[in-house]
Structure formats: C-alpha cells, structure tokens
Design a protein around this motif. Structure first.
Motif, PDB file in Angstrom:
ATOM      1  N   ALA A 230       0.843  -1.200   0.000  1.00 50.27           N
ATOM      2  CA  ALA A 230       0.000   0.000   0.000  1.00 50.27           C
ATOM      3  C   ALA A 230       0.875   1.245   0.000  1.00 50.27           C
ATOM      4  O   ALA A 230       1.941   1.276   0.622  1.00 50.27           O
ATOM      5  CB  ALA A 230      -0.923   0.009   1.221  1.00 50.27           C
ATOM      6  N   THR A 238      -4.922   6.726  -1.204  1.00 50.07           N
ATOM      7  CA  THR A 238      -4.303   5.439  -0.894  1.00 50.07           C
ATOM      8  C   THR A 238      -4.551   4.446  -2.024  1.00 50.07           C
ATOM      9  O   THR A 238      -5.629   4.435  -2.622  1.00 50.07           O
ATOM     10  CB  THR A 238      -4.875   4.883   0.415  1.00 50.07           C
ATOM     11  OG1 THR A 238      -4.550   5.785   1.479  1.00 50.07           O
ATOM     12  CG2 THR A 238      -4.314   3.510   0.743  1.00 50.07           C
ATOM     13  N   ALA A 239      -3.550   3.631  -2.315  1.00 52.69           N
ATOM     14  CA  ALA A 239      -3.677   2.563  -3.315  1.00 52.69           C
ATOM     15  C   ALA A 239      -3.174   1.262  -2.717  1.00 52.69           C
ATOM     16  O   ALA A 239      -2.211   1.250  -1.944  1.00 52.69           O
ATOM     17  CB  ALA A 239      -2.879   2.898  -4.577  1.00 52.69           C
ATOM     18  N   THR A 273      -6.848   2.007   6.065  1.00 52.80           N
ATOM     19  CA  THR A 273      -5.894   0.910   5.909  1.00 52.80           C
ATOM     20  C   THR A 273      -4.726   1.085   6.868  1.00 52.80           C
ATOM     21  O   THR A 273      -4.377   2.206   7.248  1.00 52.80           O
ATOM     22  CB  THR A 273      -5.368   0.842   4.472  1.00 52.80           C
ATOM     23  OG1 THR A 273      -4.841   2.125   4.105  1.00 52.80           O
ATOM     24  CG2 THR A 273      -6.470   0.476   3.505  1.00 52.80           C
ATOM     25  N   PRO A 350      -8.805   3.085   0.340  1.00 49.95           N
ATOM     26  CA  PRO A 350      -8.154   3.146  -0.976  1.00 49.95           C
ATOM     27  C   PRO A 350      -9.062   3.676  -2.073  1.00 49.95           C
ATOM     28  O   PRO A 350     -10.209   3.250  -2.204  1.00 49.95           O
ATOM     29  CB  PRO A 350      -7.750   1.695  -1.248  1.00 49.95           C
ATOM     30  CG  PRO A 350      -8.620   0.879  -0.366  1.00 49.95           C
ATOM     31  CD  PRO A 350      -8.907   1.703   0.837  1.00 49.95           C
ATOM     32  N   SER A 430     -14.070   2.244  -4.503  1.00 55.37           N
ATOM     33  CA  SER A 430     -12.699   2.026  -4.992  1.00 55.37           C
ATOM     34  C   SER A 430     -12.726   1.417  -6.392  1.00 55.37           C
ATOM     35  O   SER A 430     -13.509   0.514  -6.674  1.00 55.37           O
ATOM     36  CB  SER A 430     -11.957   1.085  -4.038  1.00 55.37           C
ATOM     37  OG  SER A 430     -12.057   1.521  -2.708  1.00 55.37           O
TER      38      SER A 430
END
Length: 539
Positions: A230, A238-239, A273, A350, A430
């Motif tokens: 992440a 966030t990814a 997350t 995310p 997302s």
C-alpha cells in the motif's frame, strides 16, 4: 571540569521474565537488543557475515523458502468451526501440541543464550497484537525487529505480550511423537495464542506465521486482512497492490512519487488501511540500482538482513544475479530505510486497488479496468503463472491460482475475505485494475517480459486519474476493459492480441487460459454468486 554522568539505561526486560512463556533458561537472555547489539552478537556467534556497506548475510540452507506442507493448526473447540481445514490448514491434535511445546521449551531452556524481542504486529492500536519472540539466534532476532513494529524503549518494561512465538530452528520434530509430517514444523495454536517454529532457518516463517494469525483474528473484529502492499499519493489517495510473489508488489509500491505504507500485509478497517509490519521483505534476485533504486539502497545499509545471497570475494559486494543458493534471495529492512515511507503505517480508504499478475502465457492485457463483479472473480482466482524452466519437468507456463492472492495464509474460507472486500469496495467506491507484469508478444520463451517502465507508467496513469477520460475497448474472451491510450506507453502494447505475430495462436492460447480460470472457479461451488461467475472469461 565537570564529570559527565551517564544516565541509567531504561529497563528492557519484562518484570515477569520468561516465566509466562514456560521458559526457565540456564543461559543468558538478551532482552530487546537493538540492531548494533544484535549484529555484534551475530558476528560473535558466527551466525553469518557482513557484506560491503554493512548488511548482514545469512544462509538458511537447506530451507531457502517456506515449508507450507509442514504448517499445522491445532484443532481445538474455540476455533475449530471457523477454520477452513484442508491442505492449507492441516489439523494437529491438542495432545501433540502439548508434547511439542514442552519439548521446544525444554530445548530453549538448555541453550547458552536466548534473544527476546517484544514487538507489535499491526499499526492500528485498536487491533494490534503484542508479540514476544523467543529465539536462539541474534540474526533471527534482528530479522523480526526489522519486520515488525518496534515499541519505544520506555515501553518495554511494561510490555505485556498477548501472543508468543517460540523459535527452535535447529531442533527437529519427531513425527511419531509430535504428529508432524517431517522434522520441520510451523504450528499455530489460536486458542493459546502461541506459535512453534522449528526445523528450518528460513526467516520468512517468522513473518508469515503472524500474518496467518492476523488473517484469523482481524475478520472476527470486522477488519479485512490483506496480502497486499500500500502507498499514498501526493493528493492523499491510498492505493493497494495485491499480487503473488514475483508479480511486482514490492517493486511497484516503492514509487518515488508516492509514500510507502508497507510492502506486504495490511488491514482495512472502518477507519482506513494500516500496515501489519514495520519493515519490508523484498526479493533480491537481479536487484539493481537502476531498476529499483529505493530497494537497492537498503541493501547498502547497516541493519539490513540479506538471506541466501552470494558475495563476491574479496570485496564482499553482493552478486545479486547469482542464484546458486536459491532464486528466492531476500532483503529484510526497516520501513524507514525507504526514504518516502509513511511513519504512522496508516492510510485512508483506498481510491484504487491493483491486482498484479505475471501472465507467462502472454495473453492478459498489461492493464485493464475491472467491474465490481470482475474484481470479485479475479480476487478469488488470484492468478499468476510459473515460467518454464523454474522447476524440473516444467516445459511450458503453468497457471497458479491462489485465492485472495494469498491462499496459503488464509484461515477462514476464501469467500469470507472476498465478501468483505466486495462490501468495502462498494462502500468506498474504490476502482480496481488488473495489471499484467508478465509476457507480451507471445508466451514465455517467445514473447518478452513487459518493460518495468511501461508498467510503472500504466499504474501511475491509473492512480492519478489520467485514464478517467480515456476510451476503453472490451476484450472478447476475458471481458476486460482495455484503455486505448496511456501516457508514455506505445499504443500497440495495450492490445495483447496485436502484439503476437500470429493472431490465431493468441486466440488459442487465450481460450486455453480462459478454460483454466473456469475450471479453477468451480472449486468454490455455490459460494460464488451467478453475477460473479458471469464476470469471468467466456472461453
């Protein structure tokens, strides 16, 4: 001239000692040594060597990877109904556990030295575990200190573990006495909150056993546990990056333009997350300063642990291309060795989720946008492929399906994790992408591996919103949505069929891979909804 007074060092030993762990050691116990103390001890004990620039090199032969067939879960009333029993979660009796635990404790009691590390697993204080590792080797203690979250020294005297890991790498189990398969053992007792690991020096077992524990405990608290890396972008987005070993999970998340939360294991809670760990465990084979500068830089730092690499003599520089010990060479380092890391280990919900695959059949597109139903299908599939030549008898690519991109670490049935992910994706809107870091222009042996620069450009475009206004086409076999344009990527690369010299050969290979997907999804039976089944390849 005034005399300097050295302040007394804060206590690093638990007030209760190791009595709660059933350990009454005959030898010296080294409590919560920091990296310099651990490296001094490892060299003194001849556990390995220092390489040029200071990293410590350990060799773990004959085990240079995990031993999944030697992992067991104790079958006891508190968790028996929750566990997805089978090849991944092999049962072992409470009686065998008790015998093995007593023998491990006796073994550790008899050693001249022990190393104890008190660490946190989980960056979210609401759900983290306080873990005590009891180990006979300084370098293994340094490894877990790299990999998990280190409490402040002032916290250590009052540290109260709620999980214990007993490590006995040189001890061999007796299958007849202990109920194991071989002399190697990784045994989890979810009720006692303890793990026994022995018969293997491979350090990855110390990390992955705790990931398995989190995969059990967090879903019980409404938190999804994930085998993913992440990071966070400049806009605070966030990814997540899911993927099996070798697909680029660590490489692509270590992006100099984004801040790294973590490279392997995370939770997704109602607040966002969070990383389980305080370090990274990167594959080191063929590592270079040009290809992966941030990760390479960590291998030139004191405190990094390098597993099973080969040193050039007499310079003691690392030959990262040498796989004479194993292809699975590894580097373990604290997260803060990556300069653009996120100190808190936490991020928001995310905006984008990336599924990584290394398709050695040369069929899947380099990037595709997934519908929510496709996201569930490909999450349950967890596909990548082994290439020919990596194992004896493998003459063509072999499909690997690992549910949720981490089947060997799951405790509940895979559909539980998939359902939780689906609900979270829907709740937070997302977008999910499938990215193929594998072969283009043909299968392995004919085509070429996708250039890392192209993959980085495609991922960057997906994450920063550059693809939002792009026209997409639909793949007729897999139903995936392919962008017709990506900045800094040649247009011909984006259509996998067009990269093959013979389109009919591509079609045959695509149908073959589609059939593998269809066969694999059958193992989930009626647990997969018709809508998700319909989102798979048509063949």
């Amino acid at each position: 001239m005034a005399t300097q007074v050295t302040p007394s060092a804060p206590a690093r030993e638990s007030a209760d000692g190791l009595a709660p762990q059933g350990i009454v050691p005959k030898g010296k116990v080294h409590w919560n040594y920091v990296a310099p103390e651990l490296m001094e001890s490892a060299i003194r004990r001849n556990e390995g060597r220092l390489a040029d620039m200071g990293p410590f090199v350990a060799v773990t032969s004959p085990h240079t990877g995990r031993s999944p067939n030697d992992k067991f879960v104790v079958k006891e009333p508190a968790s028996e109904a929750d566990v997805d029993w089978g090849k991944v979660n092999q049962p072992i009796s409470a009686e065998h556990w008790a015998t093995l635990k007593a023998d491990v404790q006796q073994y550790l009691n008899g050693l001249d030295e022990l190393f104890v590390q008190d660490l946190y697993c989980g960056a979210d204080p609401a759900t983290r575990l306080s873990v005590r590792y009891v180990l006979p080797n300084a370098w293994h203690a340094s490894f877990v200190r790299n990999m998990f979250i280190r409490p402040d020294i002032a916290e250590l005297a009052a540290f109260a573990p709620n999980f214990t890991v007993y490590h006995a790498p040189e001890m061999q189990a007796d299958p007849a006495r202990h109920g194991t398969r071989t002399g190697t053992f990784i045994v989890l007792n979810l009720e006692e909150r303890a793990i026994l690991i022995g018969g293997t020096r491979y350090a990855g077992e110390l990390k992955k056993a705790m990931f398995t524990v989190m995969n059990y405990l967090l879903p019980k608290q409404g938190v999804l546990s994930m085998h993913c890396s992440a990071n966070i972008g400049p806009a605070g987005d966030t990814a997540l990056f899911f993927g099996l070993s070798g697909t680029g999970k660590t490489t692509l998340s270590a992006d100099p333009e984004r801040n790294l939360i973590g490279d392997d294991e995370h939770g997704w809670s109602p607040e966002g997350t969070f990383n389980f760990e305080g370090g990274c465990y990167a594959k080191a084979i063929n590592l270079s300063a040009e290809g992966e500068p941030d990760i390479y830089a960590t291998t030139q730092m004191f405190g990094t642990i390098l597993e099973n690499v080969v040193l050039n003599e007499p310079s003691r520089t690392v030959d990262f291309a040498n796989q004479s010990i194993t292809e699975n060479t590894r580097a373990s380092y604290p997260l803060h060795y990556i300069k653009n890391h996120v100190p808190s280990g936490r991020g928001g919900h995310p905006k984008n989720v990336v599924f990584l695959t290394a398709d050695a059949f040369g069929v899947l597109p380099p990037i595709a946008r997934l519908t929510p139903e496709q996201a569930m299908y490909y999450f349950l599939s967890g596909y990548t492929a082994k290439v020919a030549g990596t194992e004896r008898g493998v003459t063509e690519p072999q499909a690997t399906f690992s549910a949720c991109f981490g089947a060997v670490f799951l405790v509940w049935h895979p559909t539980k994790y998939a359902e939780m992910l689906g609900e979270l994706l829907k709740e937070h809107g997302s977008q999910v992408w499938l990215v193929n870091t594998g072969w283009s222009g043909g299968a392995y042996g004919v085509g070429r591996r996708m250039k890392l620069s192209y993959t980085r450009a495609m991922v960057r475009a997906a994450l920063d919103g550059a693809l939002e206004g792009t026209e997409f086409t639909t793949d007729p076999v897999f139903g995936l949505h392919l962008p017709k344009w990506v900045p800094d990527v040649p247009g011909e690369v984006l259509d996998p069929r067009g990269t093959w010299a013979d389109a009919s050969e591509y079609d045959a290979q695509a149908r073959k891979l589609a059939g593998m997907f269809q066969e694999n999804i059958k193992k989930f039976g009626s647990a997969v909804s018709p809508a998700i089944l319909a989102a798979g390849p048509k063949g």
